[in-house]
Design an enzyme around this catalytic site. Structure first.
Site, mmCIF file in Angstrom:
data_model
loop_
_atom_site.group_PDB
_atom_site.id
_atom_site.type_symbol
_atom_site.label_atom_id
_atom_site.label_comp_id
_atom_site.label_asym_id
_atom_site.label_seq_id
_atom_site.Cartn_x
_atom_site.Cartn_y
_atom_site.Cartn_z
ATOM 1 N N HIS A 17 24.901 3.882 -66.561
ATOM 2 C CA HIS A 17 25.701 5.121 -66.548
ATOM 3 C C HIS A 17 26.900 4.976 -65.602
ATOM 4 O O HIS A 17 28.010 5.383 -65.932
ATOM 5 C CB HIS A 17 24.872 6.308 -66.020
ATOM 6 C CG HIS A 17 23.772 6.791 -66.916
ATOM 7 N ND1 HIS A 17 22.467 6.887 -66.499
ATOM 8 C CD2 HIS A 17 23.781 7.250 -68.196
ATOM 9 C CE1 HIS A 17 21.720 7.382 -67.473
ATOM 10 N NE2 HIS A 17 22.486 7.604 -68.513
ATOM 11 N N LYS A 41 14.072 18.686 -74.432
ATOM 12 C CA LYS A 41 13.843 17.335 -73.919
ATOM 13 C C LYS A 41 13.150 17.444 -72.567
ATOM 14 O O LYS A 41 13.677 18.077 -71.653
ATOM 15 C CB LYS A 41 15.197 16.619 -73.777
ATOM 16 C CG LYS A 41 15.088 15.124 -73.628
ATOM 17 C CD LYS A 41 16.465 14.477 -73.771
ATOM 18 C CE LYS A 41 16.414 13.019 -73.389
ATOM 19 N NZ LYS A 41 17.713 12.342 -73.516
ATOM 20 N N ARG A 92 24.505 1.451 -76.336
ATOM 21 C CA ARG A 92 23.748 0.235 -76.060
ATOM 22 C C ARG A 92 23.452 -0.484 -77.371
ATOM 23 O O ARG A 92 24.088 -1.452 -77.707
ATOM 24 C CB ARG A 92 22.447 0.577 -75.301
ATOM 25 C CG ARG A 92 22.702 0.948 -73.846
ATOM 26 C CD ARG A 92 21.566 1.711 -73.243
ATOM 27 N NE ARG A 92 21.404 3.000 -73.915
ATOM 28 C CZ ARG A 92 20.525 3.919 -73.562
ATOM 29 N NH1 ARG A 92 19.698 3.689 -72.574
ATOM 30 N NH2 ARG A 92 20.471 5.063 -74.205
ATOM 31 N N SER A 130 17.005 5.381 -68.505
ATOM 32 C CA SER A 130 16.381 6.169 -67.440
ATOM 33 C C SER A 130 14.859 6.061 -67.526
ATOM 34 O O SER A 130 14.169 5.954 -66.503
ATOM 35 C CB SER A 130 16.800 7.638 -67.558
ATOM 36 O OG SER A 130 18.195 7.745 -67.446
#
Ligand code: ADP
Length: 165
Positions: A17, A41, A92, A130
């Site tokens: 990030h 989420k 990604r 994460s």
């Protein structure tokens, strides 16, 4: 002034990030790190703590180049309100592309004047997420080369609090 919004869950922020943020700052005068709260989420770190960490990270940049805000609404609407010209995201692998492609299409319906700018993850960060960070850290693995110092401090502090309970 060219303003961009970089939205994300940042649960927690990783060096992947951070790299995207730094690259966005090469193109924009000001980047707003937007802590996007997705009600559906499940997050591990509270919004309050995530915001605090992001603020510490933002403070490492020259005055007024990075700020931190939160929203539980649409990020494109937030960008409109702030007069931003772009939303920044990182890519990604293929699943990121598929997801972002959908978001792009939805955003175009709302406001096609705001660009979405995608940065490809650097090779060394392309596997970092994460959730991987949290798993590694909980498993006792050293994640100091994968997260900003502010995140590492937070994770270590949390671990100590858990142990002492
Ligand atoms: P979200 O829940 O909105 O996907 P994340 O915090 O997971 O929030 O990610 C925010 C943005 O950062 C997304 O565009 C994601 O693809 C990108 N990103 C996440 N990890 C990396 C990484 N290691 N390298 C580059 N971009 C990344």
């Amino acid at each position: 002034m060219k303003i961009a919004v970089y939205p994300g869950s940042f649960d927690p922020m990783t060096l992947g990030h951070l790299d995207i943020l730094k690259r966005a700052l090469e193109m924009f005068d000001h980047v707003i790190l937007l802590l996007a709260i997705h009600p559906k989420k499940q997050s591990s770190i509270s919004v309050k703590d995530r915001k605090k960490i992001l603020e510490k990270i933002a403070a490492n940049f020259p005055h007024q180049r990075v700020s931190v805000e939160t929203t539980d609404g649409l990020t494109i609407r937030f960008a409109e309100k702030k007069g931003a010209i772009a939303l920044v995201r990182g890519l990604r692998a293929v699943p990121d592309f598929e997801y972002e492609h959908e978001i792009y299409a939805a955003n175009q319906i709302i406001n096609n004047q705001i660009e979405m700018v995608f940065f490809m993850a650097k090779k060394e960060y392309s596997f970092i997420s994460s959730s991987i960070i949290k798993q590694l850290h909980e498993g006792g693995v050293d994640v100091s080369k994968l997260v900003p110092k502010e995140v590492l401090d937070y994770l270590n502090q949390q671990k100590m609090t858990k142990v002492s309970k």
